[in-house]
Write an enzyme that holds these catalytic residues in place. Structure first.
Site, PDB file in Angstrom:
ATOM      1  N   TRP A 167      49.395  43.737  29.870  1.00  0.00           N
ATOM      2  CA  TRP A 167      49.221  42.351  30.328  1.00  0.00           C
ATOM      3  C   TRP A 167      48.961  41.497  29.094  1.00  0.00           C
ATOM      4  CZ3 TRP A 167      44.742  39.277  29.758  1.00  0.00           C
ATOM      5  CH2 TRP A 167      44.925  37.949  30.212  1.00  0.00           C
ATOM      6  N   GLU A 209      52.316  43.601  33.856  1.00  0.00           N
ATOM      7  CA  GLU A 209      51.539  42.807  34.821  1.00  0.00           C
ATOM      8  C   GLU A 209      51.747  41.310  34.634  1.00  0.00           C
ATOM      9  OE1 GLU A 209      47.321  43.400  34.466  1.00  0.00           O
ATOM     10  OE2 GLU A 209      46.859  42.145  36.206  1.00  0.00           O
ATOM     11  N   LYS A 262      51.142  37.140  35.830  1.00  0.00           N
ATOM     12  CA  LYS A 262      50.014  36.294  36.220  1.00  0.00           C
ATOM     13  C   LYS A 262      50.505  34.887  36.500  1.00  0.00           C
ATOM     14  CE  LYS A 262      45.234  35.408  35.030  1.00  0.00           C
ATOM     15  NZ  LYS A 262      44.148  35.580  34.084  1.00  0.00           N
ATOM     16  N   ASP A 274      48.753  42.344  40.631  1.00  0.00           N
ATOM     17  CA  ASP A 274      47.315  42.065  40.721  1.00  0.00           C
ATOM     18  C   ASP A 274      47.111  41.102  41.888  1.00  0.00           C
ATOM     19  OD1 ASP A 274      44.815  40.614  40.325  1.00  0.00           O
ATOM     20  OD2 ASP A 274      44.701  41.560  38.360  1.00  0.00           O
ATOM     21  N   HIS A 299      46.674  37.293  41.262  1.00  0.00           N
ATOM     22  CA  HIS A 299      47.563  36.617  40.319  1.00  0.00           C
ATOM     23  C   HIS A 299      48.671  35.790  40.948  1.00  0.00           C
ATOM     24  CE1 HIS A 299      46.514  39.093  36.489  1.00  0.00           C
ATOM     25  NE2 HIS A 299      45.458  38.569  37.082  1.00  0.00           N
ATOM     26  N   HIS A 332      46.542  46.185  40.897  1.00  0.00           N
ATOM     27  CA  HIS A 332      45.210  45.773  40.478  1.00  0.00           C
ATOM     28  C   HIS A 332      44.565  45.162  41.710  1.00  0.00           C
ATOM     29  CE1 HIS A 332      45.337  45.559  35.802  1.00  0.00           C
ATOM     30  NE2 HIS A 332      45.414  46.780  36.279  1.00  0.00           N
ATOM     31  N   ASP A 349      39.414  31.772  40.202  1.00  0.00           N
ATOM     32  CA  ASP A 349      39.142  33.108  39.679  1.00  0.00           C
ATOM     33  C   ASP A 349      40.017  34.151  40.369  1.00  0.00           C
ATOM     34  OD1 ASP A 349      37.657  35.119  38.198  1.00  0.00           O
ATOM     35  OD2 ASP A 349      36.893  35.698  40.150  1.00  0.00           O
ATOM     36  N   ASP A 407      39.264  37.478  39.955  1.00  0.00           N
ATOM     37  CA  ASP A 407      38.583  38.746  39.698  1.00  0.00           C
ATOM     38  C   ASP A 407      37.228  38.910  40.374  1.00  0.00           C
ATOM     39  OD1 ASP A 407      40.482  39.921  37.637  1.00  0.00           O
ATOM     40  OD2 ASP A 407      40.088  37.950  36.791  1.00  0.00           O
ATOM     41  N   ASP A 413      40.485  45.803  39.631  1.00  0.00           N
ATOM     42  CA  ASP A 413      40.373  44.847  38.534  1.00  0.00           C
ATOM     43  C   ASP A 413      39.533  43.650  38.962  1.00  0.00           C
ATOM     44  OD1 ASP A 413      40.600  43.396  36.247  1.00  0.00           O
ATOM     45  OD2 ASP A 413      42.713  42.877  36.476  1.00  0.00           O
TER      46      ASP A 413
HETATM   47  C1  RNT Z   1      44.065  39.479  33.557  1.00  0.00           C
HETATM   48  C2  RNT Z   1      44.650  40.722  34.126  1.00  0.00           C
HETATM   49  C3  RNT Z   1      44.284  41.963  33.397  1.00  0.00           C
HETATM   50  C4  RNT Z   1      42.836  41.967  32.989  1.00  0.00           C
HETATM   51  C5  RNT Z   1      42.388  43.238  32.361  1.00  0.00           C
HETATM   52  C6  RNT Z   1      41.088  43.073  31.669  1.00  0.00           C
HETATM   53  O1  RNT Z   1      44.261  38.396  34.330  1.00  0.00           O
HETATM   54  O2  RNT Z   1      44.308  40.840  35.467  1.00  0.00           O
HETATM   55  O3  RNT Z   1      44.615  43.058  34.163  1.00  0.00           O
HETATM   56  O4  RNT Z   1      42.001  41.697  34.076  1.00  0.00           O
HETATM   57  O5  RNT Z   1      43.384  43.722  31.570  1.00  0.00           O
HETATM   58 ZN    ZN Z   2      44.856  42.661  36.468  1.00  0.00          ZN
END
Ligand code: RNT
Ligand code: ZN
Length: 423
Positions: free
Chosen positions: A189, A230, A232, A264, A267, A291, A299, A301, A331
């Site tokens: 990523w 990955e 985003k 993810d 994302h 993820h 956010d 995460d 994640d």
């Molecule tokens: C970031 C991605 C990635 C990170 C990690 C720390 O937006 O989700 O996967 O969270 O690599």
């Molecule tokens: Zn991620």
């Protein structure tokens, strides 16, 4: 204690009967659940800090907010915290490492010079504990990433540095996989993008594609290492343009057979869900990395909770028979609560959602759908939500020597008092 276990057994027997009445075999569900390993992300343990530059700022447009005491400051502390988390999560699981968690004995080692020797303590530990390992190059929190570009950087020398770092990361992954006998998923990523509207959206994508091709040029045995990419939507300070968008990586993974796509859950646009993407992308891509995360406004995460979307993701994996083609990683990074608890709550929720999916009478639902009985389909889907699946989950914990119910928090609280409070 004995009467507690007795009550759990009685509740499980009752649950078996309720599910059997719908044609669901709870024993089969427990067995399938025990075969799914989650990859726990090391970075929840120290707010994505790593050991390279203690106290350094987190870059790449990501942020861990909060200042809960007791975060891990070195490999031994992080492994100790992880040992507790793994004890409280039933089943056998993996650890997902980032390159900034290298242990170099105080020496400064450039990221493009990292090798397996800098992860020897992690590998020894993983071997001893029976964990598989996954890996990530760290293309952020670094002076050469400070202007927001890495693999897509306009300066060929900067690009080359990150290409070399990613190549080194794949080799570390292959070493892990060979030693542990389970393939390492090495996930790339990069944060590349810009705060304001770019005049050229194409050139950075051309550079990213070329850099990835250079990174992945060396063939590695997929029994040891598999590569994932990955995408985003945006990052903090990277609001207007992300080089590695979903379309970019979807096309990339499709056109580079053997490359996994990483989805993810945080994302995408806030009303866009990855559960609906699984059956589409798996028509064209052999394997996925997930993820599992939870987006909340900006956010991506937050700690994973038992949301409708988490359940939908697991339902899709089960309904489509995709578990064998999907690697499930977590994640999230929350620095405002106990970090061991964050891991345990998130991981147990992922497992609970998966169990719910495994307890679904899918064939019966599909038969109702096939015959046009959408009333019956809706009624049964809603009925399932009230079935005693919690008793089946408790049984899973009991059989895997993990705490039942809130007892996991007691263990974390005493560890906090004894260990974390001393840091
Ligand atoms: C970031 C991605 C990635 C990170 C990690 C720390 O937006 O989700 O996967 O969270 O690599
Ligand atoms: Zn991620």
């Amino acid at each position: 204690m004995a009467s507690h276990a007795g009550a759990a057994e009685a509740a499980y027997e009752h649950a078996c009967e309720r599910y059997a009445a719908l044609g669901v075999d709870t024993e089969a569900a427990l067995e399938r659940l025990s075969r799914v390993s989650l990859s726990l992300h090391c970075w929840q343990g120290d707010d994505v800090g790593g050991f390279e530059n203690p106290g350094g700022a987190l870059g790449g447009g990501i942020a861990a907010t909060g200042n809960y005491p007791g975060k891990a400051r070195n490999g031994d502390e992080l492994r100790s915290d992880l040992d507790l988390a793994f004890r409280l999560i039933p089943g056998s699981h993996r650890l997902n490492l980032h390159a900034i968690y290298a242990e170099t004995g105080g020496a400064r080692v450039a990221r493009n010079e990292l090798g397996p020797e800098h992860f020897a303590a992690w590998l020894d530990w993983a071997k001893a504990q029976g964990h598989g390992l996954d890996f990530n190059p760290t293309c952020f929190s670094h002076p050469l990433a400070a202007d927001g570009y890495t693999l897509a950087h306009p300066d060929p020398a900067v690009r080359q540095f990150w290409i070399e770092h990613c190549i080194a990361s794949r080799r570390i992954g292959a070493h892990f996989g060979r030693v542990l006998g389970t393939p390492c998923i090495t996930n790339i990523w990069v944060p590349d993008g810009s705060k304001d509207t770019p005049a050229d959206r194409l050139a950075p994508r051309q550079r990213l594609r070329a850099s990835l091709d250079a990174v992945l040029a060396e063939p590695l045995d997929p029994a040891w290492n598999r590569d994932a990419v990955e995408a985003k939507l945006f990052g903090i300070g990277v609001e207007s343009y992300t080089v590695g968008s979903h379309e970019f990586y979807m096309g990339y993974a499709m056109s580079r057979p053997g490359t996994l796509l990483c989805l993810d859950a945080g994302h995408f646009h806030p009303t866009e869900v990855i559960s609906d993407k699984l059956s589409a992308v798996l028509l064209y891509i052999d394997e996925l990395l997930l993820h599992v995360s939870r987006g909340v406004r900006w956010d991506s995460d937050h700690v994973v909770t038992l949301t409708d979307e988490l359940q939908a993701i697991m339902q899709e994996l089960v309904r489509g028979d995709f578990l064998g083609r999907t690697h499930i990683g977590l994640d999230f990074f929350d620095a405002s609560i106990n970090r061991v608890a964050a891991w345990v709550i998130g991981a147990r929720n992922a497992q609970r959602a998966l169990l719910l999916a495994l307890l679904e009478p899918t064939a019966r639902l599909r038969e109702l759908e096939r015959t046009g009985d959408n009333t019956g389909r809706l009624a049964l889907m809603e009925e399932l939500k009230g079935l005693p699946w919690g008793a089946v989950w408790d049984q899973f914990c009991l059989r895997h020597d993990a705490p039942v119910g809130m007892a996991f928090l007691d263990a974390i609280r005493s560890y906090e008092a004894k260990v974390l409070a001393q840091r």
